[in-house]
Design an enzyme around this catalytic site. Structure first.
Site, short mmCIF file in Angstrom:
data_model
loop_
_atom_site.label_atom_id
_atom_site.label_comp_id
_atom_site.label_asym_id
_atom_site.label_seq_id
_atom_site.Cartn_x
_atom_site.Cartn_y
_atom_site.Cartn_z
N LYS A 151 0.05 3.61 -2.80
CA LYS A 151 -1.05 4.59 -2.75
C LYS A 151 -0.54 6.02 -2.69
CE LYS A 151 -4.70 1.75 -0.62
NZ LYS A 151 -4.14 0.46 -0.23
N SER B 263 -6.02 3.49 4.21
CA SER B 263 -5.47 2.59 3.21
C SER B 263 -6.56 1.84 2.47
CB SER B 263 -4.49 1.59 3.86
OG SER B 263 -3.63 1.04 2.91
N SER C 250 0.79 -1.24 0.00
CA SER C 250 0.00 0.00 0.00
C SER C 250 0.81 1.28 0.00
CB SER C 250 -0.95 0.01 1.20
OG SER C 250 -2.03 -0.88 0.98
#
Length: 370
Positions: free
Chosen positions: A84, A136, A81
């Site tokens: 991101k 997230s 993640s």
């Protein structure tokens, strides 16, 4: 199983972007030759960085871009993640944060971590970026990608932005960081992305927000930032952490003390990393300005201006392109059904004409007999 790719010593010749710009990739490690090492690279004359269980990391001065220490800086790993951060950096300038959208069922049903989007609720783009960077949310990542024109376009935009940042180790295949073949990043690239994000006020606002109210079909609920150091480390600004079973733990974060900002990125960590990151940040603050850098976080490449649209100059005659004959054009658009109907109409008309002709001949012969 996981794949470790060699450091960047020979990269693709160029990357064509959606703007039409081609950014030539270097044939040596970005940021300096020393960063091509897989081992620890640290300055002489100061204490060594604290030990870390991370397979790869970078400690850098965000203000000057100087890399203070690194380990396998350009090793390519699954980013989880932390990717991101690139999603946000790419899409924040493209999407109106006050625009309201209703997410698709596909977005709401994304696997993995989620902020809890519902097809029955309406969200501002601003809310989705909070859900992306604070919680997230893989659902928020997909909703943003779909709002940007779809998954394929968003992947193209993200990879173009990575090349503009000179993050040549980074290949995005998902907007959420969920593992997918071919996806990769490096500790060096995560530091580049974080540094660029810190220059964007909205990005910085999202990553530093600890808690906020998030819309629901009825009312709101509270979400919290997953970055635990926002509560534990003095001066922590934030950025992004990530984890998947294949990528293991990854993290990129920044903290500001005494007017100076240090960035730390780690990849492929097996366990609890918060205390280690805090120690790496402490070390960065203690040696900045006192030791020779081992490399440099390069600056983003300029965005090329789009080519002007072609237009006729004053007084210029524009000749339309020749058109195909009407019957040919119509025939080219026919389907099997329309061809069958046309055949029936033409055939029926021909039969009717023959009958009418025979009737006329019969009448003339009858009259001639009278």
């Amino acid at each position: 199983m996981w794949t470790k790719l060699v450091p960047v010593t020979a990269l693709i010749a160029a990357a064509s972007l959606t703007s039409g710009t081609a950014y030539a990739a270097p044939t040596t490690p970005v940021g300096g030759e020393a960063l091509g090492s897989r081992g620890l690279v640290a300055p002489a004359g100061v204490k060594k960085p604290p030990k870390s269980k991370a397979t790869s990391y970078v400690i850098a001065d965000a203000d000057t871009g100087q890399v203070l220490a690194a380990k396998d800086a350009h090793g390519r790993y699954l980013p989880a993640s932390t990717l991101k951060a690139l999603t946000a950096l790419t899409l924040i300038p493209k999407l109106d944060k006050d625009r309201k959208i209703r997410p698709s069922r596909n977005a709401c049903n994304q696997e993995g971590s989620a902020v809890g989007l519902s097809v029955k609720a309406t969200y501002k783009i601003d809310d989705l970026f909070k859900g992306l960077l604070m919680s997230s949310g893989n659902d928020a990542a997909m909703a943003l990608a779909e709002t940007n024109g779809g998954l394929d376009k968003t992947m193209s935009d993200m990879n173009a932005e990575a090349k503009r940042l000179q993050a040549f180790d980074t290949v995005a295949r998902t907007p959420s960081g969920l593992d997918k073949p071919g996806q990769s990043s490096s500790a060096y690239d995560l530091a580049l992305i974080a540094r660029a994000g810190l220059a964007n006020p909205d990005f910085k606002r999202y990553i530093s927000t600890k808690t906020t109210k998030f819309p629901a079909p009825r009312g709101h609920y509270e979400i919290s930032n997953h970055n635990k150091l926002l509560w534990r480390y003095n001066g922590m600004v934030g950025v992004k952490n990530g984890w998947t079973s294949k990528a293991r733990a990854s993290f990129v974060g920044a903290a500001t003390r005494g007017g100076h900002t240090i960035v730390v990125s780690i990849m492929r960590h097996e366990g609890f990393f918060w205390d280690e990151v805090a120690s790496l940040l402490d070390w960065g603050f203690s040696v900045r300005g006192k030791a020779a850098p081992v490399g440099q976080l390069v600056d983003p490449l300029p965005v090329a201006a789009p080519a002007p649209a072609a237009s006729a100059s004053p007084g210029t005659s524009v000749t339309p392109a020749p058109q195909p004959p009407l019957l040919d054009s119509a025939a080219g658009r026919q389907t099997d059904d329309t061809r069958m109907i046309g055949s029936l109409v033409i055939g029926g008309g021909l039969l009717f004409g023959l009958i009418w002709l025979a009737y006329g001949i019969h009448r003339r012969r009858t009259r001639s007999r009278l």
